[in-house]
Design an enzyme around this catalytic site. Structure first.
Site, PDB file in Angstrom:
ATOM      1  CD  GLU A   1      63.721  23.419 -74.917  1.00  7.85           C
ATOM      2  OE1 GLU A   1      63.309  22.237 -74.742  1.00  7.85           O
ATOM      3  OE2 GLU A   1      63.234  24.453 -75.207  1.00  7.85           O
TER       4      GLU A   1
ATOM      5  CB  CYS B   1      57.645  21.131 -77.764  1.00  5.49           C
ATOM      6  SG  CYS B   1      58.442  22.909 -78.376  1.00  5.49           S
TER       7      CYS B   1
ATOM      8  CB  CYS C   1      62.157  23.115 -78.928  1.00  5.94           C
ATOM      9  SG  CYS C   1      61.635  24.452 -77.999  1.00  5.94           S
TER      10      CYS C   1
END
Length: 272
Positions: free
Chosen positions: A151, A178, A181
Protein backbone atom coordinates in the site's frame (compact mmCIF):
# COMPACT_ATOMS: atom_id res chain seq x y z
CA UNK A 1 70.63 -92.29 -11.05
CA UNK A 2 69.23 -91.59 -7.59
CA UNK A 3 71.95 -89.01 -6.89
CA UNK A 4 71.29 -87.29 -10.22
CA UNK A 5 67.58 -87.17 -9.53
CA UNK A 6 68.17 -85.69 -6.07
CA UNK A 7 70.52 -83.05 -7.51
CA UNK A 8 67.93 -82.05 -10.11
CA UNK A 9 65.28 -81.75 -7.35
CA UNK A 10 67.57 -79.56 -5.27
CA UNK A 11 68.32 -77.28 -8.27
CA UNK A 12 64.61 -76.96 -9.01
CA UNK A 13 63.91 -75.97 -5.38
CA UNK A 14 66.75 -73.43 -5.45
CA UNK A 15 65.40 -72.00 -8.69
CA UNK A 16 61.93 -71.66 -7.15
CA UNK A 17 63.41 -69.83 -4.16
CA UNK A 18 65.32 -67.50 -6.48
CA UNK A 19 62.22 -66.84 -8.58
CA UNK A 20 60.21 -66.10 -5.43
CA UNK A 21 62.84 -63.68 -4.16
CA UNK A 22 62.96 -62.00 -7.56
CA UNK A 23 59.15 -61.59 -7.56
CA UNK A 24 59.27 -60.00 -4.13
CA UNK A 25 61.96 -57.54 -5.29
CA UNK A 26 59.86 -56.66 -8.35
CA UNK A 27 56.84 -56.02 -6.14
CA UNK A 28 58.87 -53.73 -3.90
CA UNK A 29 60.10 -51.82 -6.95
CA UNK A 30 56.49 -51.39 -8.19
CA UNK A 31 55.42 -50.11 -4.79
CA UNK A 32 58.26 -47.65 -4.87
CA UNK A 33 57.14 -46.43 -8.28
CA UNK A 34 53.55 -45.98 -7.05
CA UNK A 35 54.76 -43.93 -4.09
CA UNK A 36 56.85 -41.81 -6.42
CA UNK A 37 53.79 -41.24 -8.61
CA UNK A 38 51.60 -40.26 -5.66
CA UNK A 39 54.02 -37.64 -4.36
CA UNK A 40 52.98 -34.93 -6.89
CA UNK A 41 49.41 -35.01 -5.44
CA UNK A 42 50.49 -32.91 -2.43
CA UNK A 43 51.46 -29.79 -4.45
CA UNK A 44 48.11 -30.05 -6.31
CA UNK A 45 46.18 -29.97 -3.03
CA UNK A 46 48.18 -26.95 -1.90
CA UNK A 47 47.35 -25.22 -5.13
CA UNK A 48 43.61 -25.86 -4.66
CA UNK A 49 43.78 -24.40 -1.15
CA UNK A 50 45.54 -21.32 -2.52
CA UNK A 51 42.81 -20.85 -5.09
CA UNK A 52 40.10 -20.98 -2.40
CA UNK A 53 41.80 -18.29 -0.37
CA UNK A 54 42.26 -15.92 -3.32
CA UNK A 55 38.64 -14.50 -3.40
CA UNK A 56 38.95 -12.84 0.04
CA UNK A 57 42.13 -11.07 -1.16
CA UNK A 58 40.30 -9.84 -4.21
CA UNK A 59 37.44 -8.67 -2.00
CA UNK A 60 39.85 -6.74 0.23
CA UNK A 61 41.12 -4.84 -2.80
CA UNK A 62 37.61 -3.52 -3.57
CA UNK A 63 36.68 0.07 -2.75
CA UNK A 64 35.10 1.06 0.55
CA UNK A 65 31.73 1.51 -1.14
CA UNK A 66 31.50 -2.16 -2.08
CA UNK A 67 30.36 -3.48 1.29
CA UNK A 68 29.09 -6.76 -0.15
CA UNK A 69 32.62 -7.79 -1.10
CA UNK A 70 33.88 -7.01 2.39
CA UNK A 71 31.08 -9.08 3.89
CA UNK A 72 31.97 -12.00 1.65
CA UNK A 73 35.65 -11.75 2.67
CA UNK A 74 34.74 -11.78 6.37
CA UNK A 75 32.51 -14.81 5.84
CA UNK A 76 35.33 -16.70 4.08
CA UNK A 77 37.81 -15.83 6.83
CA UNK A 78 35.38 -17.08 9.47
CA UNK A 79 34.97 -20.35 7.57
CA UNK A 80 38.77 -20.79 7.38
CA UNK A 81 38.99 -20.30 11.14
CA UNK A 82 36.34 -22.94 11.73
CA UNK A 83 33.76 -20.32 12.77
CA UNK A 84 30.48 -19.52 11.03
CA UNK A 85 28.50 -16.33 11.40
CA UNK A 86 25.17 -15.88 9.57
CA UNK A 87 25.06 -13.10 6.99
CA UNK A 88 22.14 -10.71 7.29
CA UNK A 89 20.14 -10.82 4.06
CA UNK A 90 18.44 -7.72 2.65
CA UNK A 91 14.61 -7.58 2.74
CA UNK A 92 12.62 -8.74 -0.24
CA UNK A 93 11.93 -6.03 -2.76
CA UNK A 94 8.52 -4.89 -3.89
CA UNK A 95 7.59 -6.71 -7.09
CA UNK A 96 5.63 -4.81 -9.73
CA UNK A 97 4.24 -5.91 -13.07
CA UNK A 98 1.22 -6.01 -15.30
CA UNK A 99 0.10 -9.61 -14.75
CA UNK A 100 0.49 -12.00 -11.81
CA UNK A 101 0.73 -15.79 -11.89
CA UNK A 102 -2.51 -17.84 -11.62
CA UNK A 103 -1.13 -19.65 -8.57
CA UNK A 104 -0.57 -16.41 -6.65
CA UNK A 105 -4.07 -15.24 -7.44
CA UNK A 106 -5.84 -18.50 -6.50
CA UNK A 107 -3.90 -18.87 -3.26
CA UNK A 108 -3.37 -15.31 -2.02
CA UNK A 109 -6.76 -13.89 -3.06
CA UNK A 110 -8.93 -16.70 -1.75
CA UNK A 111 -11.32 -15.13 0.77
CA UNK A 112 -10.97 -17.78 3.47
CA UNK A 113 -11.60 -16.90 7.11
CA UNK A 114 -8.23 -18.22 8.34
CA UNK A 115 -5.43 -17.11 6.02
CA UNK A 116 -2.65 -19.44 7.21
CA UNK A 117 0.49 -19.27 5.04
CA UNK A 118 -0.64 -16.15 3.19
CA UNK A 119 2.20 -13.90 4.34
CA UNK A 120 2.25 -11.35 1.54
CA UNK A 121 -0.07 -8.70 0.16
CA UNK A 122 -1.06 -8.63 -3.49
CA UNK A 123 -2.37 -5.32 -4.74
CA UNK A 124 -3.96 -4.84 -8.18
CA UNK A 125 -4.37 -1.19 -9.11
CA UNK A 126 -6.08 0.99 -11.67
CA UNK A 127 -5.36 4.72 -11.88
CA UNK A 128 -7.55 7.05 -13.92
CA UNK A 129 -6.57 10.68 -14.42
CA UNK A 130 -8.88 13.52 -15.36
CA UNK A 131 -8.32 16.52 -17.58
CA UNK A 132 -6.54 16.97 -20.91
CA UNK A 133 -3.87 14.41 -20.04
CA UNK A 134 -6.39 11.71 -19.13
CA UNK A 135 -4.88 8.25 -19.12
CA UNK A 136 -5.28 4.88 -17.40
CA UNK A 137 -2.52 3.05 -15.58
CA UNK A 138 -2.92 -0.47 -14.21
CA UNK A 139 -0.82 -3.32 -12.88
CA UNK A 140 -0.14 -5.26 -9.69
CA UNK A 141 2.29 -5.21 -6.77
CA UNK A 142 3.28 -7.73 -4.13
CA UNK A 143 5.33 -7.58 -0.95
CA UNK A 144 6.93 -10.08 1.40
CA UNK A 145 9.02 -9.06 4.41
CA UNK A 146 9.69 -5.72 2.67
CA UNK A 147 10.53 -2.43 4.35
CA UNK A 148 7.40 -0.89 2.82
CA UNK A 149 4.11 -2.70 2.40
CA UNK A 150 2.47 -2.74 -1.00
CA UNK A 151 0.00 0.00 0.00
CA UNK A 152 2.77 2.42 0.89
CA UNK A 153 5.03 1.33 -1.97
CA UNK A 154 2.26 2.16 -4.45
CA UNK A 155 2.56 5.86 -3.63
CA UNK A 156 6.35 5.65 -3.68
CA UNK A 157 6.84 3.79 -6.97
CA UNK A 158 3.66 4.00 -9.05
CA UNK A 159 1.75 7.23 -8.43
CA UNK A 160 3.73 10.47 -8.62
CA UNK A 161 3.27 13.00 -5.85
CA UNK A 162 1.27 15.54 -7.79
CA UNK A 163 -1.19 17.25 -5.46
CA UNK A 164 -2.73 19.34 -8.26
CA UNK A 165 -3.63 16.32 -10.42
CA UNK A 166 -6.95 14.56 -9.95
CA UNK A 167 -6.65 10.79 -9.56
CA UNK A 168 -9.24 8.06 -9.21
CA UNK A 169 -7.46 5.02 -7.76
CA UNK A 170 -9.01 1.57 -7.44
CA UNK A 171 -7.32 -1.25 -5.56
CA UNK A 172 -8.09 -4.95 -5.33
CA UNK A 173 -6.06 -6.30 -2.41
CA UNK A 174 -5.70 -9.79 -0.98
CA UNK A 175 -6.02 -8.40 2.55
CA UNK A 176 -7.17 -5.16 4.17
CA UNK A 177 -4.50 -2.68 5.36
CA UNK A 178 -2.71 -3.09 8.67
CA UNK A 179 -2.63 -0.31 11.29
CA UNK A 180 0.57 1.28 9.98
CA UNK A 181 -0.65 1.30 6.37
CA UNK A 182 -4.05 2.70 7.37
CA UNK A 183 -2.37 5.59 9.20
CA UNK A 184 -0.13 6.36 6.21
CA UNK A 185 -3.04 6.20 3.77
CA UNK A 186 -5.04 8.61 5.94
CA UNK A 187 -2.16 11.08 5.84
CA UNK A 188 -1.88 10.80 2.04
CA UNK A 189 -5.61 11.37 1.54
CA UNK A 190 -5.50 14.42 3.81
CA UNK A 191 -2.59 15.93 1.89
CA UNK A 192 -3.84 15.15 -1.62
CA UNK A 193 -7.38 16.47 -1.73
CA UNK A 194 -7.89 15.51 -5.38
CA UNK A 195 -7.09 11.85 -4.77
CA UNK A 196 -10.00 9.39 -4.66
CA UNK A 197 -9.22 5.92 -3.33
CA UNK A 198 -11.48 2.86 -3.42
CA UNK A 199 -10.22 -0.42 -1.91
CA UNK A 200 -11.81 -3.82 -2.57
CA UNK A 201 -10.55 -6.39 -0.03
CA UNK A 202 -10.60 -10.14 -0.38
CA UNK A 203 -10.16 -10.66 3.39
CA UNK A 204 -10.11 -8.54 6.55
CA UNK A 205 -6.75 -8.55 8.32
CA UNK A 206 -7.13 -9.15 12.09
CA UNK A 207 -10.30 -7.12 12.15
CA UNK A 208 -10.98 -8.23 15.76
CA UNK A 209 -8.08 -6.11 17.04
CA UNK A 210 -9.30 -2.69 18.28
CA UNK A 211 -6.31 -0.83 16.78
CA UNK A 212 -6.90 -2.30 13.32
CA UNK A 213 -10.63 -1.64 13.51
CA UNK A 214 -9.84 1.97 14.48
CA UNK A 215 -7.45 2.29 11.53
CA UNK A 216 -10.11 1.11 9.08
CA UNK A 217 -12.61 3.56 10.54
CA UNK A 218 -10.15 6.45 10.22
CA UNK A 219 -9.45 5.41 6.63
CA UNK A 220 -13.14 5.59 5.71
CA UNK A 221 -13.54 8.91 7.55
CA UNK A 222 -10.66 10.30 5.45
CA UNK A 223 -12.67 9.61 2.30
CA UNK A 224 -11.57 6.11 1.28
CA UNK A 225 -14.25 3.73 0.05
CA UNK A 226 -13.72 0.32 1.65
CA UNK A 227 -15.49 -2.69 0.14
CA UNK A 228 -15.31 -6.49 0.26
CA UNK A 229 -14.74 -8.37 -3.00
CA UNK A 230 -17.78 -10.14 -4.43
CA UNK A 231 -17.49 -13.23 -6.66
CA UNK A 232 -17.81 -11.00 -9.71
CA UNK A 233 -14.83 -8.95 -8.49
CA UNK A 234 -12.64 -12.05 -8.33
CA UNK A 235 -13.58 -12.84 -11.92
CA UNK A 236 -12.69 -9.25 -12.91
CA UNK A 237 -9.26 -9.50 -11.27
CA UNK A 238 -8.66 -12.84 -13.00
CA UNK A 239 -9.59 -11.42 -16.41
CA UNK A 240 -7.61 -8.20 -15.96
CA UNK A 241 -4.55 -8.89 -13.81
CA UNK A 242 -3.72 -12.61 -14.17
CA UNK A 243 -1.45 -14.17 -16.76
CA UNK A 244 -3.37 -16.97 -18.48
CA UNK A 245 -2.65 -19.62 -21.10
CA UNK A 246 -5.09 -20.32 -23.94
CA UNK A 247 -7.76 -18.02 -22.49
CA UNK A 248 -8.07 -20.06 -19.32
CA UNK A 249 -11.27 -19.20 -17.45
CA UNK A 250 -11.82 -18.85 -13.73
CA UNK A 251 -14.71 -20.14 -11.66
CA UNK A 252 -14.96 -18.81 -8.07
CA UNK A 253 -14.54 -21.46 -5.39
CA UNK A 254 -17.65 -22.96 -3.79
CA UNK A 255 -17.61 -20.90 -0.59
CA UNK A 256 -16.72 -17.60 -2.30
CA UNK A 257 -20.20 -16.08 -1.87
CA UNK A 258 -20.54 -17.45 1.67
CA UNK A 259 -17.19 -15.99 2.69
CA UNK A 260 -18.10 -12.66 1.12
CA UNK A 261 -21.30 -12.53 3.19
CA UNK A 262 -19.28 -13.31 6.32
CA UNK A 263 -16.72 -10.56 5.72
CA UNK A 264 -19.39 -8.10 4.60
CA UNK A 265 -21.08 -8.40 8.01
CA UNK A 266 -17.76 -8.10 9.88
CA UNK A 267 -16.79 -4.96 7.97
CA UNK A 268 -20.20 -3.43 8.67
CA UNK A 269 -19.69 -4.11 12.38
CA UNK A 270 -16.22 -2.51 12.28
CA UNK A 271 -17.45 0.64 10.56
CA UNK A 272 -20.44 1.24 12.84
Amino acid sequence: MADRTNRLGVKRKEKKVEDKAKDEKDKEKEKGKEKALKKPDKPVKKQEKTEKTEPPKAAEEKTNGESEGATAAEANNNEDNGEFQPIELPPFEIVTGELMSPFYFKFQFRNVEYSSGRNKTLLCFRVDTAGDNAETLQGYMEDEHALAHAEEAFFQQVLPNNASQEYNVTWYVSSSPCVACAVKLVGILQQRKKLRLCIFCSRLFEWEEPEIAGGLKALVQAGCKLRMMKPVDFVHVWDTYVEKEDEESFTPWEDCQENYDYYFEKLADVLK
